[in-house]
Design a protein around this motif. Structure first.
Motif, PDB file in Angstrom:
ATOM      1  N   THR A 171     -18.187  -9.110 -55.456  1.00 44.59           N
ATOM      2  CA  THR A 171     -17.068  -9.324 -56.384  1.00 44.59           C
ATOM      3  C   THR A 171     -17.027  -8.213 -57.426  1.00 44.59           C
ATOM      4  OG1 THR A 171     -17.317 -11.688 -56.061  1.00 44.59           O
ATOM      5  CG2 THR A 171     -15.990 -11.009 -57.935  1.00 44.59           C
ATOM      6  N   LEU A 172     -18.196  -7.835 -57.905  1.00 40.04           N
ATOM      7  CA  LEU A 172     -18.262  -6.749 -58.891  1.00 40.04           C
ATOM      8  C   LEU A 172     -17.612  -5.484 -58.321  1.00 40.04           C
ATOM      9  CD1 LEU A 172     -19.366  -5.679 -61.629  1.00 40.04           C
ATOM     10  CD2 LEU A 172     -21.450  -5.029 -60.420  1.00 40.04           C
ATOM     11  N   LYS A 173     -17.975  -5.188 -57.065  1.00 40.11           N
ATOM     12  CA  LYS A 173     -17.415  -4.011 -56.397  1.00 40.11           C
ATOM     13  C   LYS A 173     -15.897  -4.143 -56.246  1.00 40.11           C
ATOM     14  CE  LYS A 173     -19.316  -3.360 -52.460  1.00 40.11           C
ATOM     15  NZ  LYS A 173     -20.320  -3.322 -51.423  1.00 40.11           N
ATOM     16  N   ASP A 174     -15.447  -5.337 -55.780  1.00 38.02           N
ATOM     17  CA  ASP A 174     -14.001  -5.565 -55.595  1.00 38.02           C
ATOM     18  C   ASP A 174     -13.238  -5.409 -56.907  1.00 38.02           C
ATOM     19  OD1 ASP A 174     -14.489  -6.152 -53.014  1.00 38.02           O
ATOM     20  OD2 ASP A 174     -14.167  -8.334 -53.190  1.00 38.02           O
ATOM     21  N   MET A 175     -13.843  -5.951 -57.971  1.00 39.63           N
ATOM     22  CA  MET A 175     -13.148  -5.916 -59.261  1.00 39.63           C
ATOM     23  C   MET A 175     -12.973  -4.473 -59.720  1.00 39.63           C
ATOM     24  SD  MET A 175     -14.920  -9.144 -61.253  1.00 39.63           S
ATOM     25  CE  MET A 175     -13.825  -9.446 -62.640  1.00 39.63           C
ATOM     26  N   PHE A 181      -8.295  -7.303 -60.272  1.00 38.81           N
ATOM     27  CA  PHE A 181      -7.408  -7.780 -61.334  1.00 38.81           C
ATOM     28  C   PHE A 181      -6.621  -6.629 -61.941  1.00 38.81           C
ATOM     29  CE2 PHE A 181     -10.926 -10.846 -61.185  1.00 38.81           C
ATOM     30  CZ  PHE A 181     -10.210 -12.012 -60.938  1.00 38.81           C
ATOM     31  N   GLY A 182      -6.285  -5.667 -61.101  1.00 38.61           N
ATOM     32  CA  GLY A 182      -5.543  -4.504 -61.578  1.00 38.61           C
ATOM     33  C   GLY A 182      -6.380  -3.702 -62.561  1.00 38.61           C
ATOM     34  N   ALA A 183      -5.710  -3.039 -63.467  1.00 37.59           N
ATOM     35  CA  ALA A 183      -6.403  -2.191 -64.434  1.00 37.59           C
ATOM     36  C   ALA A 183      -7.343  -3.010 -65.315  1.00 37.59           C
ATOM     37  CB  ALA A 183      -5.380  -1.464 -65.300  1.00 37.59           C
ATOM     38  N   ALA A 184      -7.059  -4.310 -65.463  1.00 36.28           N
ATOM     39  CA  ALA A 184      -7.892  -5.169 -66.319  1.00 36.28           C
ATOM     40  C   ALA A 184      -9.342  -5.184 -65.864  1.00 36.28           C
ATOM     41  CB  ALA A 184      -7.331  -6.593 -66.335  1.00 36.28           C
ATOM     42  N   SER A 185      -9.579  -4.970 -64.550  1.00 39.53           N
ATOM     43  CA  SER A 185     -10.967  -5.022 -64.079  1.00 39.53           C
ATOM     44  C   SER A 185     -11.532  -3.644 -63.732  1.00 39.53           C
ATOM     45  CB  SER A 185     -11.117  -6.002 -62.910  1.00 39.53           C
ATOM     46  OG  SER A 185     -10.412  -5.557 -61.767  1.00 39.53           O
ATOM     47  N   ALA A 186     -10.967  -2.590 -64.295  1.00 37.81           N
ATOM     48  CA  ALA A 186     -11.574  -1.260 -64.151  1.00 37.81           C
ATOM     49  C   ALA A 186     -12.953  -1.267 -64.819  1.00 37.81           C
ATOM     50  CB  ALA A 186     -10.689  -0.199 -64.778  1.00 37.81           C
ATOM     51  N   LYS A 187     -13.071  -2.108 -65.844  1.00 39.22           N
ATOM     52  CA  LYS A 187     -14.381  -2.371 -66.452  1.00 39.22           C
ATOM     53  C   LYS A 187     -14.662  -3.855 -66.282  1.00 39.22           C
ATOM     54  CE  LYS A 187     -14.181   0.465 -70.549  1.00 39.22           C
ATOM     55  NZ  LYS A 187     -14.337   0.355 -72.002  1.00 39.22           N
ATOM     56  N   VAL A 188     -15.932  -4.192 -66.051  1.00 39.22           N
ATOM     57  CA  VAL A 188     -16.311  -5.600 -65.882  1.00 39.22           C
ATOM     58  C   VAL A 188     -17.499  -5.905 -66.784  1.00 39.22           C
ATOM     59  CG1 VAL A 188     -17.269  -7.269 -64.239  1.00 39.22           C
ATOM     60  CG2 VAL A 188     -15.445  -5.729 -63.504  1.00 39.22           C
ATOM     61  N   VAL A 189     -17.430  -7.042 -67.462  1.00 36.24           N
ATOM     62  CA  VAL A 189     -18.575  -7.484 -68.256  1.00 36.24           C
ATOM     63  C   VAL A 189     -19.355  -8.504 -67.429  1.00 36.24           C
ATOM     64  CG1 VAL A 189     -19.284  -8.707 -70.351  1.00 36.24           C
ATOM     65  CG2 VAL A 189     -17.401  -7.067 -70.459  1.00 36.24           C
ATOM     66  N   ILE A 190     -20.622  -8.199 -67.167  1.00 38.78           N
ATOM     67  CA  ILE A 190     -21.489  -9.152 -66.469  1.00 38.78           C
ATOM     68  C   ILE A 190     -22.241  -9.924 -67.540  1.00 38.78           C
ATOM     69  CG2 ILE A 190     -23.378  -9.462 -64.817  1.00 38.78           C
ATOM     70  CD1 ILE A 190     -22.817  -6.674 -63.768  1.00 38.78           C
TER      71      ILE A 190
END
Ligand code: AMP
Ligand code: GLY
Length: 423
Positions: A171-175, A181-190
């Motif tokens: 999921t991290l990779k997909d995001m 989630f489009g540009a919103a998930s160019a960065k992800v907070v784990i």
């Protein structure tokens, strides 16, 4: 004074309903509003992020206060736009500038803010395409379940919780790489998973002074017993029984105070509502998220419990004089139950005629996704109507809400019959 409420949901109907009680409100406007708001004010057919359209309406209707309901226009800078426009001088605004709206607009920003100012929150790491490997090793070091959050605004859908490590990594990779989630998930907070009971705390601040509004508990999942996909919220209760004075004092000391002090220290001038999503972990408050607006459907239980004049409160907010106002709260319990369209939070039909709206008793009916078509109120969204009851206790409040829930009808009406079940 003429007042404009920006937004179209149950939250905006509830805010407008409370504003409309005030002798200080002359004409009330909504942009764009819904069928319910058209009964208490004038709906303007302007989108919430059409800044020039809103400006024209403010000028031509001599509007002196703008209350912004949803986060999107705040994150896009509506308040800055109004403050910087010569023709809009003297128009009071309720909502943070773009700089403050970042608390909701970027999870990475808000986590760094909390770390900087010692606000208790889950351990986390922000990942983008350049440090994906660090994301995988951070996940390896956490215990299940795993929480992944899109950095940007994702209409409440940007949080994935999974107990499977492999799935979390995929999921991290997909995001990040496939922009799930489009540009919103160019960065992800784990984030580390926090186990506890959630509640929402609302603060109104004038940039220096603040008032803590009634707290609420929201029911996010579509299904009974809190099962199934997340929604915008299927119901809410206020006050929250487990939020006793001792716990709320901790929230004020460990979360509210450092948050407002942090904003001042960072040079972020913030006037408006702050909605703090909290987890009570063994009696200690942890911040799950900040929102820079009121909650929906929480507003539908918070507004009916405010006894003070809302326009006075908002005026004091916009002019930095909240310390001169006493906030009076109704001791009773408010409960709201959301009526939603069949299929929501997935796809659903619109345009069903709603019956029974004028037959409810002893309940406040707030409209969310409704629209008047040829004189008939019809469904126009996933969440359609919120029925709020007030009672000496939760049981009495819910009894009133559910009586209205059963009176109002349309084909495919859905709702949760277990709001408050866990309290
Ligand atoms: P948010 O959009 O950040 O409010 O997250 C949506 C929902 O995910 C929250 O209301 C919580 O139920 C859940 N959630 C978010 N972060 C965490 C966490 N660190 N631990 C446990 N649950 C979480
Ligand atoms: N009810 C949750 C929210 O407004 O974000």
């Amino acid at each position: 004074m003429n007042i404009l409420v920006v937004g179209a949901g149950g939250r905006e109907h509830a805010i407008g309903w409370k504003i409309n009680e005030s002798p200080k409100c002359d004409e009330l406007f909504f942009a764009p509003g819904n069928a319910g708001t058209s009964e208490i004010g004038i709906n303007l057919d302007i989108k919430v992020d059409d800044f020039n359209g809103l400006k024209e309406a403010i000028v031509s209707n001599n509007i002196k206060m703008v209350v912004v309901g949803p986060e999107d226009p705040l994150v896009k800078g509506l308040i800055d736009f109004i403050e910087e426009d010569e023709e809009l001088k003297g128009c009071m605004t309720i909502g943070p500038r773009k700089s403050g709206a970042m608390l909701e607009g970027s999870k990475d920003f808000s986590k760094a803010f909390m770390a900087r100012h010692g606000v208790p929150t889950a351990k986390s790491k922000t990942i983008d395409k350049d440090n994906l490997d660090e994301g995988f090793s951070f996940l390896d070091g956490l215990s299940s379940p795993y929480v992944l959050k899109a950095d940007g605004l994702a209409a409440g859908k940007g949080v994935i919780i999974t107990s499977d490590l492999g799935e979390a990594k995929n999921t991290l990779k997909d995001m990040i790489l496939d922009q799930k989630f489009g540009a919103a998930s160019a960065k992800v907070v784990i984030e580390e998973f926090l186990s506890g009971i959630e509640l929402s705390v609302f603060v109104l601040t004038d940039g220096h002074n603040y008032k803590i509004l009634p707290e609420a508990k929201d029911y996010k999942r579509i299904g009974e017993g809190d099962k199934g996909p997340n929604t915008g919220g299927m119901g809410a209760i206020s006050p929250v029984p487990f939020a006793h004075d001792g716990f709320l004092q901790k929230v004020e000391d460990k979360v509210v105070y450092p948050t407002l002090k942090g904003l001042e220290e960072d040079g972020i001038f913030y006037q408006g509502f702050i909605f703090i999503g909290l987890m009570n972990v063994d009696g200690e408050p942890y911040v799950i998220e900040y929102n820079v607006r009121m909650g929906d459907p929480e507003t539908e239980v918070v507004m009916p419990r405010i006894k003070s004049d809302l326009v006075e409160l908002l005026e004091a907010t916009a002019t930095g004089q909240l310390d001169s106002i006493d906030l009076h709260i109704d001791e009773r319990t408010a409960a709201t139950v959301m009526l939603v369209s069949e299929g929501y939070p997935g796809s659903y039909a619109k345009g069903h005629s709603i019956s029974g709206l004028d037959m409810t008793k002893d309940t406040v009916v707030f409209h969310a996704g409704t629209k008047v078509v040829d004189g008939q109120t019809t469904t126009n969204g996933g969440r359609v109507i919120a029925c709020t009851g007030l009672g000496v206790d939760m049981k009495e409040a819910l009894k009133k809400s559910y009586a209205a829930v059963k009176t109002i009808d349309w084909p495919g009406k859905n709702y949760r019959s277990d709001i408050g079940f866990d309290l």
